[in-house]
Design an enzyme around this catalytic site. Structure first.
Site, PDB file in Angstrom:
ATOM      1  N   HIS A  20       0.821  -1.208   0.000  1.00 46.16           N
ATOM      2  CA  HIS A  20       0.000   0.000   0.000  1.00 46.16           C
ATOM      3  C   HIS A  20       0.860   1.266   0.000  1.00 46.16           C
ATOM      4  O   HIS A  20       0.384   2.341  -0.342  1.00 46.16           O
ATOM      5  CB  HIS A  20      -0.908  -0.021   1.231  1.00 46.16           C
ATOM      6  CG  HIS A  20      -2.281   0.527   1.030  1.00 46.16           C
ATOM      7  ND1 HIS A  20      -2.950   0.487  -0.178  1.00 46.16           N
ATOM      8  CD2 HIS A  20      -3.134   1.121   1.893  1.00 46.16           C
ATOM      9  CE1 HIS A  20      -4.155   1.038  -0.042  1.00 46.16           C
ATOM     10  NE2 HIS A  20      -4.286   1.436   1.206  1.00 46.16           N
ATOM     11  N   ASN A  66      -6.578   7.236   3.775  1.00 43.67           N
ATOM     12  CA  ASN A  66      -7.989   7.549   3.557  1.00 43.67           C
ATOM     13  C   ASN A  66      -8.304   9.039   3.555  1.00 43.67           C
ATOM     14  O   ASN A  66      -9.416   9.420   3.219  1.00 43.67           O
ATOM     15  CB  ASN A  66      -8.857   6.837   4.600  1.00 43.67           C
ATOM     16  CG  ASN A  66      -8.786   5.332   4.463  1.00 43.67           C
ATOM     17  OD1 ASN A  66      -8.161   4.793   3.548  1.00 43.67           O
ATOM     18  ND2 ASN A  66      -9.418   4.633   5.377  1.00 43.67           N
ATOM     19  N   ASN A 112      -9.291   3.710  -1.353  1.00 44.43           N
ATOM     20  CA  ASN A 112      -9.768   4.771  -0.458  1.00 44.43           C
ATOM     21  C   ASN A 112      -8.980   6.068  -0.571  1.00 44.43           C
ATOM     22  O   ASN A 112      -9.535   7.148  -0.386  1.00 44.43           O
ATOM     23  CB  ASN A 112      -9.791   4.278   0.986  1.00 44.43           C
ATOM     24  CG  ASN A 112     -10.891   3.255   1.205  1.00 44.43           C
ATOM     25  OD1 ASN A 112     -11.934   3.305   0.570  1.00 44.43           O
ATOM     26  ND2 ASN A 112     -10.648   2.318   2.099  1.00 44.43           N
TER      27      ASN A 112
END
Length: 186
Positions: A20, A66, A112
């Site tokens: 990520h 996010n 996100n």
């Protein structure tokens, strides 16, 4: 000309060098090769470097994935950089490991970080570089997969992808998005 290059990721040692955080890893490698370093500022770690007469402003949002849009919007406004001159680097489970795809716009694809950027910029029409991290996970294991560390056997493809991503960033700033897409999207 100046450009804003945004690497998406999460702050904190537990997230360092995970799938990520590939956006952070690309920018860390780029700025290290330049002999420069990031420093903390509002909503992001930031750095600047020059390449072929162009100014590249690099940010790694410290807002967590996010809420990445907060940092992107702030630094676009602060540096007076247009959306067309902003490139977002993100992980993508829909692409095979190490595959890169440069796009002028697109949906968030369930990501996100991109979803928050879309909301705060009120558009999906901004350049993005998607870095394939693969999708070798079982049902219900996506979060653990993207927040997991790279396996040793994956590292050659990751390192090659990082090198290619740096070339794409340079091309984005020097020859433009369309020509860079034609050159690198295969």
């Amino acid at each position: 000309m100046k450009y804003l290059i945004v690497g998406l990721g999460n702050i904190g040692d537990q997230y360092a060098h995970t799938r990520h955080n590939i956006g952070f890893d690309v920018l860390d490698t780029l700025i290290k090769r330049d002999g420069n370093q990031f420093f903390m500022d509002r909503l992001a770690e930031i750095a600047e470097y020059k390449y072929k007469g162009k100014s590249f402003h690099l940010i790694k949002p410290t807002t967590f994935m996010n809420l990445s849009g907060r940092a992107v919007r702030y630094w676009m406004q602060q540096l007076k950089i247009e959306i067309k001159d902003t490139l977002i680097i993100t992980d993508d489970i829909a692409l095979p490991l190490g595959k890169l795809r440069l796009r002028p716009k697109g949906s968030d694809g369930g990501h996100n970080g991109l979803k928050n950027i879309n909301e705060l910029l009120e558009t999906q029409e901004y350049p993005r570089l998607r870095f394939g991290v693969g999708n070798n996970f079982g049902k219900g294991q996506q979060v653990q997969f993207v927040l997991g560390k790279w396996k040793p056997e994956e590292m050659p493809l990751v390192e090659k992808g990082i090198d290619d991503a740096i070339e794409i960033i340079h091309a984005f700033g020097t020859i433009g998005l369309e020509r860079a897409m034609n050159l690198f999207n295969k």
